[in-house]
Scaffold this motif. Structure first.
Motif, PDB file in Angstrom:
ATOM      1  N   TRP A  67       0.966  -1.227   0.180  1.00  0.00           N
ATOM      2  CA  TRP A  67      -0.050   0.020   0.159  1.00  0.00           C
ATOM      3  C   TRP A  67       0.865   1.108  -0.037  1.00  0.00           C
ATOM      4  O   TRP A  67       0.258   2.420  -0.176  1.00  0.00           O
ATOM      5  N   ILE A  68       2.246   1.118   0.030  1.00  0.00           N
ATOM      6  CA  ILE A  68       2.945   2.366  -0.031  1.00  0.00           C
ATOM      7  C   ILE A  68       3.653   2.135  -1.492  1.00  0.00           C
ATOM      8  O   ILE A  68       4.743   1.421  -1.681  1.00  0.00           O
ATOM      9  N   GLY A  69       3.213   3.161  -2.225  1.00  0.00           N
ATOM     10  CA  GLY A  69       3.767   3.551  -3.736  1.00  0.00           C
ATOM     11  C   GLY A  69       5.122   3.618  -3.935  1.00  0.00           C
ATOM     12  O   GLY A  69       5.624   4.464  -2.481  1.00  0.00           O
ATOM     13  N   ALA A  70       5.956   3.554  -4.549  1.00  0.00           N
ATOM     14  CA  ALA A  70       7.291   3.950  -4.905  1.00  0.00           C
ATOM     15  C   ALA A  70       7.615   5.348  -4.433  1.00  0.00           C
ATOM     16  O   ALA A  70       8.648   5.705  -3.712  1.00  0.00           O
ATOM     17  N   SER A  71       6.594   6.258  -5.028  1.00  0.00           N
ATOM     18  CA  SER A  71       6.646   7.959  -4.836  1.00  0.00           C
ATOM     19  C   SER A  71       6.612   8.196  -3.461  1.00  0.00           C
ATOM     20  O   SER A  71       6.715   9.283  -2.878  1.00  0.00           O
ATOM     21  N   ALA A  72       5.693   7.280  -2.748  1.00  0.00           N
ATOM     22  CA  ALA A  72       5.431   7.463  -1.180  1.00  0.00           C
ATOM     23  C   ALA A  72       6.439   7.000  -0.106  1.00  0.00           C
ATOM     24  O   ALA A  72       6.360   7.284   1.047  1.00  0.00           O
ATOM     25  N   ARG A  73       7.362   6.295  -0.728  1.00  0.00           N
ATOM     26  CA  ARG A  73       8.165   5.626   0.392  1.00  0.00           C
ATOM     27  C   ARG A  73       8.905   6.623   1.254  1.00  0.00           C
ATOM     28  O   ARG A  73       8.957   6.555   2.203  1.00  0.00           O
ATOM     29  N   ARG A  74       9.666   7.453   0.507  1.00  0.00           N
ATOM     30  CA  ARG A  74      10.448   8.666   1.264  1.00  0.00           C
ATOM     31  C   ARG A  74       9.503   9.355   2.274  1.00  0.00           C
ATOM     32  O   ARG A  74       9.890   9.463   3.164  1.00  0.00           O
ATOM     33  N   PRO A  75       8.347   9.897   1.711  1.00  0.00           N
ATOM     34  CA  PRO A  75       7.628  10.492   2.622  1.00  0.00           C
ATOM     35  C   PRO A  75       6.872   9.781   3.697  1.00  0.00           C
ATOM     36  O   PRO A  75       7.019  10.309   4.729  1.00  0.00           O
ATOM     37  N   ALA A  76       6.807   8.407   3.675  1.00  0.00           N
ATOM     38  CA  ALA A  76       6.304   7.640   4.582  1.00  0.00           C
ATOM     39  C   ALA A  76       7.473   7.339   5.611  1.00  0.00           C
ATOM     40  O   ALA A  76       7.133   7.366   6.733  1.00  0.00           O
ATOM     41  N   ALA A  77       8.637   7.306   5.088  1.00  0.00           N
ATOM     42  CA  ALA A  77       9.794   7.180   5.673  1.00  0.00           C
ATOM     43  C   ALA A  77       9.896   8.413   6.776  1.00  0.00           C
ATOM     44  O   ALA A  77      10.304   8.232   7.985  1.00  0.00           O
ATOM     45  N   LEU A  78      10.068   9.583   6.229  1.00  0.00           N
ATOM     46  CA  LEU A  78       9.995  10.669   6.992  1.00  0.00           C
ATOM     47  C   LEU A  78       8.782  10.897   8.107  1.00  0.00           C
ATOM     48  O   LEU A  78       9.207  11.258   9.099  1.00  0.00           O
ATOM     49  N   ALA A  79       7.712  10.588   7.552  1.00  0.00           N
ATOM     50  CA  ALA A  79       6.713  10.567   8.655  1.00  0.00           C
ATOM     51  C   ALA A  79       6.704   9.746   9.774  1.00  0.00           C
ATOM     52  O   ALA A  79       6.674  10.124  10.937  1.00  0.00           O
ATOM     53  N   THR A  80       7.403   8.489   9.707  1.00  0.00           N
ATOM     54  CA  THR A  80       7.675   7.480  10.569  1.00  0.00           C
ATOM     55  C   THR A  80       8.750   8.122  11.388  1.00  0.00           C
ATOM     56  O   THR A  80       8.523   8.237  12.644  1.00  0.00           O
ATOM     57  N   VAL A  81       9.876   8.627  10.928  1.00  0.00           N
ATOM     58  CA  VAL A  81      10.865   9.257  11.810  1.00  0.00           C
ATOM     59  C   VAL A  81      10.421  10.533  12.638  1.00  0.00           C
ATOM     60  O   VAL A  81      10.633  10.468  13.729  1.00  0.00           O
ATOM     61  N   ALA A  82       9.835  11.501  11.928  1.00  0.00           N
ATOM     62  CA  ALA A  82       8.979  12.504  12.572  1.00  0.00           C
ATOM     63  C   ALA A  82       8.175  12.034  13.672  1.00  0.00           C
ATOM     64  O   ALA A  82       8.009  12.728  14.727  1.00  0.00           O
ATOM     65  N   ALA A  83       7.240  10.961  13.481  1.00  0.00           N
ATOM     66  CA  ALA A  83       6.335  10.576  14.673  1.00  0.00           C
ATOM     67  C   ALA A  83       7.104   9.937  15.681  1.00  0.00           C
ATOM     68  O   ALA A  83       6.717  10.402  16.760  1.00  0.00           O
ATOM     69  N   GLU A  84       8.326   9.384  15.362  1.00  0.00           N
ATOM     70  CA  GLU A  84       8.885   8.659  16.685  1.00  0.00           C
ATOM     71  C   GLU A  84       9.483   9.908  17.261  1.00  0.00           C
ATOM     72  O   GLU A  84       9.545   9.878  18.474  1.00  0.00           O
ATOM     73  N   ALA A  85      10.082  10.873  16.591  1.00  0.00           N
ATOM     74  CA  ALA A  85      10.881  11.845  17.375  1.00  0.00           C
ATOM     75  C   ALA A  85       9.897  12.878  18.124  1.00  0.00           C
ATOM     76  O   ALA A  85       9.990  13.334  19.263  1.00  0.00           O
ATOM     77  N   LEU A  86       8.771  12.993  17.424  1.00  0.00           N
ATOM     78  CA  LEU A  86       7.538  13.999  18.147  1.00  0.00           C
ATOM     79  C   LEU A  86       7.126  13.260  19.332  1.00  0.00           C
ATOM     80  O   LEU A  86       6.823  13.794  20.338  1.00  0.00           O
TER      81      LEU A  86
END
Length: 174
Positions: free
Chosen positions: A41-60
């Motif tokens: 469900w994570i397309g190729a163009s969404a992988r980097r934004p999904a990864a950034l969102a993951t790291v941001a959520a963990e840090a936040l």
């Protein structure tokens, strides 16, 4: 803040801080982005934004847990993040997709049911922490604070080494 709340915050802080920093240090972010490829469900163009969102959520999550007045939001973000992780792992396992656990930056091998159990346990800690923020009992004893912080931190450290513990406790293979 009571002692259970302090312990829950410490545990989740160690886990989420280790997860966020592990994913961004020493070229780990590119590997983390690449590890998202098998998730349908994570397309190729969404992988980097999904990864950034993951790291941001963990840090936040870490930031919110210790900023005065925002711990409930930190616990809720932890619950939501862990629910998304767990749903993704369960879906991958049910579909027979080989997902790699890069939860703490390094490749810990293929996702297994014990990863789901780890996330469910962490979710339970976040729910417990959230429930304890509603209490009026105030932790005032410095020794109690130290014990709660140390207990939570050690439990968090053990959680970050979950794959090693699962390996040691697993039956030998022939």
């Amino acid at each position: 803040m009571n002692y259970v709340d302090i312990g829950c915050r410490a545990l989740l802080t160690v886990v989420f801080a280790a997860a966020a920093t592990g994913k961004v240090r020493h070229g780990g972010f590119a590997a983390f982005v690449a590890s998202l490829a098998p998730i349908r469900w994570i397309g190729a163009s969404a992988r980097r934004p999904a990864a950034l969102a993951t790291v941001a959520a963990e840090a936040l999550t870490v930031l919110l847990l210790w900023t005065p007045g925002t711990a409930p939001a930190g616990y809720l973000l932890a619950v939501g993040t862990l629910a998304a992780f767990t749903a993704t792992l369960v879906t991958g396992l049910r579909q027979g997709t080989t997902l790699r656990c890069r939860c703490f930056g390094h490749d810990a091998g293929p996702v297994r049911p014990h990863h789901v159990a780890r996330n469910l346990g962490l979710g339970a800690v976040a729910v417990l922490g959230l429930a304890t923020t509603a209490t009026t009992t105030m932790a005032t004893d410095p020794a109690g604070w130290a014990i709660a912080l140390l207990t939570g931190a050690v439990a968090g450290l053990a959680t970050t080494r979950w794959d090693d513990i699962a390996f040691v406790l697993s039956p030998p293979t022939r």
